[in-house]
Each structure stands twice: as structure tokens, then as C-alpha cells.
Write a protein that holds these residues in place. Structure first.
Motif, PDB file in Angstrom:
ATOM      1  N   LEU A  15      -2.159  40.554 -23.583  1.00  0.00           N
ATOM      2  CA  LEU A  15      -3.087  41.145 -24.553  1.00  0.00           C
ATOM      3  C   LEU A  15      -3.349  40.202 -25.711  1.00  0.00           C
ATOM      4  O   LEU A  15      -2.453  39.470 -26.157  1.00  0.00           O
ATOM      5  CB  LEU A  15      -2.501  42.455 -25.103  1.00  0.00           C
ATOM      6  N   ASP A  16      -4.571  40.257 -26.241  1.00  0.00           N
ATOM      7  CA  ASP A  16      -4.847  39.522 -27.470  1.00  0.00           C
ATOM      8  C   ASP A  16      -4.415  40.380 -28.663  1.00  0.00           C
ATOM      9  O   ASP A  16      -3.993  41.533 -28.486  1.00  0.00           O
ATOM     10  CB  ASP A  16      -6.319  39.110 -27.537  1.00  0.00           C
ATOM     11  N   PRO A  17      -4.490  39.859 -29.889  1.00  0.00           N
ATOM     12  CA  PRO A  17      -3.989  40.634 -31.036  1.00  0.00           C
ATOM     13  C   PRO A  17      -4.690  41.974 -31.243  1.00  0.00           C
ATOM     14  O   PRO A  17      -4.132  42.874 -31.883  1.00  0.00           O
ATOM     15  CB  PRO A  17      -4.231  39.689 -32.220  1.00  0.00           C
ATOM     16  N   ASP A  18      -5.900  42.139 -30.711  1.00  0.00           N
ATOM     17  CA  ASP A  18      -6.617  43.402 -30.852  1.00  0.00           C
ATOM     18  C   ASP A  18      -6.321  44.378 -29.719  1.00  0.00           C
ATOM     19  O   ASP A  18      -6.895  45.475 -29.682  1.00  0.00           O
ATOM     20  CB  ASP A  18      -8.125  43.145 -30.913  1.00  0.00           C
ATOM     21  N   GLY A  19      -5.440  43.985 -28.787  1.00  0.00           N
ATOM     22  CA  GLY A  19      -5.090  44.869 -27.688  1.00  0.00           C
ATOM     23  C   GLY A  19      -6.033  44.797 -26.508  1.00  0.00           C
ATOM     24  O   GLY A  19      -6.060  45.723 -25.687  1.00  0.00           O
ATOM     25  N   ASN A  20      -6.785  43.710 -26.381  1.00  0.00           N
ATOM     26  CA  ASN A  20      -7.680  43.544 -25.241  1.00  0.00           C
ATOM     27  C   ASN A  20      -7.030  42.656 -24.188  1.00  0.00           C
ATOM     28  O   ASN A  20      -6.482  41.598 -24.523  1.00  0.00           O
ATOM     29  CB  ASN A  20      -9.004  42.911 -25.688  1.00  0.00           C
ATOM     30  N   PRO A  21      -7.047  43.044 -22.919  1.00  0.00           N
ATOM     31  CA  PRO A  21      -6.420  42.217 -21.883  1.00  0.00           C
ATOM     32  C   PRO A  21      -7.154  40.889 -21.698  1.00  0.00           C
ATOM     33  O   PRO A  21      -8.385  40.844 -21.630  1.00  0.00           O
ATOM     34  CB  PRO A  21      -6.537  43.077 -20.616  1.00  0.00           C
TER      35      PRO A  21
END
Length: 290
Positions: A180-186
Motif C-alpha cells: 500500500l502507498d501512504p494513502d492506502g492505495n494498493p
């Protein structure tokens, strides 16, 4: 000489149809009984006798505490995500499964260390391919579909930096790992492992970064190294463990189980089991609502 079997005790009898979502919150175990919509606790003053906290009129898949608001919960329930208070009405943030082409309900869910709530869905029968999705609820209350095309989305579990998400699709016996990136996107999805016996259900990550998995219809709990190697298997006296909770002080694993669909001698089906283990995990992460 064969090793001595690990002692397993019935920590709390109950005969629950589908106990699930075991979490350590404020010094006690909380869990749900999905079909009856009940949230229960094993409080310090009565650690072996479950006590009902609240009850909904829809299936209750899982809850997480709301930071700074004792007695408040975010829940995967019915067809969506809701906020629950001790005495007030249910506040629905979204009901994304209302529009599903087949009868669908929310299933397991948990907060990540960043304070976002993640929950999966499944068809009521659990047999409709692609009917399940994974949702993320951000602190502002917005609900986002992160993945679709799953069958029984189950057991989300996170590493302590919130960078990796383990997600089971129980119907395919597969555990996926998402970066995940810091925004919670895979940013990457890979197959972590596939169970040879039983289906992956509830999961948790211990302080060493190892993944613990309840094996539904496998009568076992598995522990995996972050590289995917199977480190240990705990054999259980009942076939359908549903979720796992490691006590923060270490030394004990609590396991919810189900009696749903079982007949004859299924051992302590529907009870809470306790197993001594050399492992620990932090308490359940809270939803950091803005």
C-alpha cells in the motif's frame, strides 16, 4: 520422540453459530457472533463468561474501536459500514452492497495502524464467485471500494507500518499480500500462500511480523514467516476456527470458532479456545475519526 502436543483449553464456552472478529480492546477480548448481530466481550472481571455489549438487527461482521470515544465502534455490518454508539441509533456511513446483484453482506474487518477501517464482503451463500469486495473507510468517513472480484473477502491483517495488507479469499484458499502507498492505495498485489487443507479465515500479524491464520475446515491455526514459509501449525479439537487474537502481554492465543454447518461430534465448536504460545501482538488499532 514426538513433541508434546500444545495444550488447548476452552477459554469461554458458548456454542456460537459463527463467532468471529476476535480483537483485544482496552484490556479485554471482544468478538462478534455474525448471524445474530451481537458484539460480545470477555471482561477482566469475568474473563470466561461472554457478556453482550450491543446487538444489531443485521449480521455483524466485525468492529474496531473509535479512538478517543469509549464505547463507540466502527462496524462492518449488514450491507455496509456503520458507526455504533452505546445508546444512540446506528449511523450508516455507506451501504455499498445494497446494489449487489446477489444477496451480499459485510464480513471481517479491522483498522490499520494509520486509523483507517478495512472490511470485506461476500454473498450470503459464500459461493458466488466475484461477489465480494474489499472496502476502506478513511478517517473522514468516506468509504472506498479498493478491490472487487473476490468471493469471500476475509481476515484483513496489517504489518505495523501499514505498508502491507494480508487479505484472504476463503473460497479459493488463497492469502494475498498487498503493498500500500501512504494513502492506502494498493501498488502491488501478490499471492502470499495457498492453504492445502481448509480455508484461510481470520488473521493477525505478531510483533515479529509473522502471520497467524485460522484455517476454517482445517481444524488448525497456521503461523507463516513473512517470506511465506509455514513455521508452525496448531491442531485444534474442532474443525472451524474463525479468527485469532494474540494477547499484547504475550504468551496466549485466543481463537474464536463456529458451529455453523456442523453436526455430530464437532468438539467445542462455537467456543473461545486458548492456547499458550510464544508470541504477542499489539491491541486492535482504532478508527481515527475526524
Amino acid at each position: 520422540m514426538a513433541p508434546e502436543p500444545t495444550p488447548i483449553a476452552v477459554h469461554a464456552p458458548g456454542g456460537y453459530d459463527l463467532a468471529e472478529g476476535a480483537r483485544w480492546v482496552d484490556g479485554r477480548l471482544v468478538f462478534v457472533d455474525i448471524p445474530t448481530g451481537r458484539l460480545l466481550e470477555l471482561a477482566p472481571d469475568s474473563p470466561h463468561t461472554p457478556r453482550e455489549i450491543l446487538r444489531l438487527d443485521v449480521p455483524l461482521g466485525a468492529v474496531a474501536p473509535v479512538a478517543g470515544r469509549p464505547g463507540h465502534w466502527i462496524a462492518a455490518a449488514g450491507t455496509g459500514i456503520a458507526l455504533l454508539t452505546p445508546h444512540g441509533p446506528v449511523r450508516w456511513l455507506a451501504r455499498p452492497e445494497d446494489d449487489s446483484p446477489v444477496p451480499t453482506r459485510m464480513n471481517d474487518g479491522v483498522c490499520d495502524p494509520a486509523g483507517r477501517f478495512w472490511a470485506g464482503s461476500m454473498s450470503h451463500s459464500g459461493t458466488v464467485p466475484g461477489a465480494g469486495s474489499l472496502y476502506r473507510t478513511d478517517p473522514d468517513g468516506s468509504v472506498h471500494r479498493v478491490l472487487s472480484g473476490l468471493t469471500v473477502a476475509n481476515g484483513p491483517a496489517f504489518t505495523f507500518d501499514a505498508a502491507l495488507l494480508y487479505l484472504a479469499d476463503s473460497a479459493t484458499a488463497t492469502i494475498h499480500r498487498l503493498t500500500l502507498d501512504p494513502d492506502g492505495n494498493p501498488t502491488r498485489t501478490e499471492e502470499f500462500t495457498r492453504l492445502a487443507d481448509g480455508a484461510p479465515d481470520g488473521m493477525t500479524v505478531d510483533t515479529e511480523g509473522c502471520l497467524w491464520v485460522a484455517a476454517w475446515d482445517g481444524a488448525a491455526v497456521h503461523r507463516y514467516h513473512p517470506d511465506g514459509a509455514l513455521l508452525d501449525t496448531l491442531r485444534l479439537p474442532t474443525p472451524r476456527p474463525t479468527s485469532v487474537c494474540l494477547c499484547p502481554e504475550g504468551g496466549r492465543l485466543l481463537i474464536t470458532t463456529a458451529r455453523q454447518g456442523l453436526s455430530g461430534d464437532a468438539g467445542p465448536a462455537g467456543s473461545i479456545l486458548a492456547v499458550p504460545v510464544d508470541a504477542a501482538a499489539p491491541p486492535a488499532a482504532a478508527f481515527r475519526m475526524h
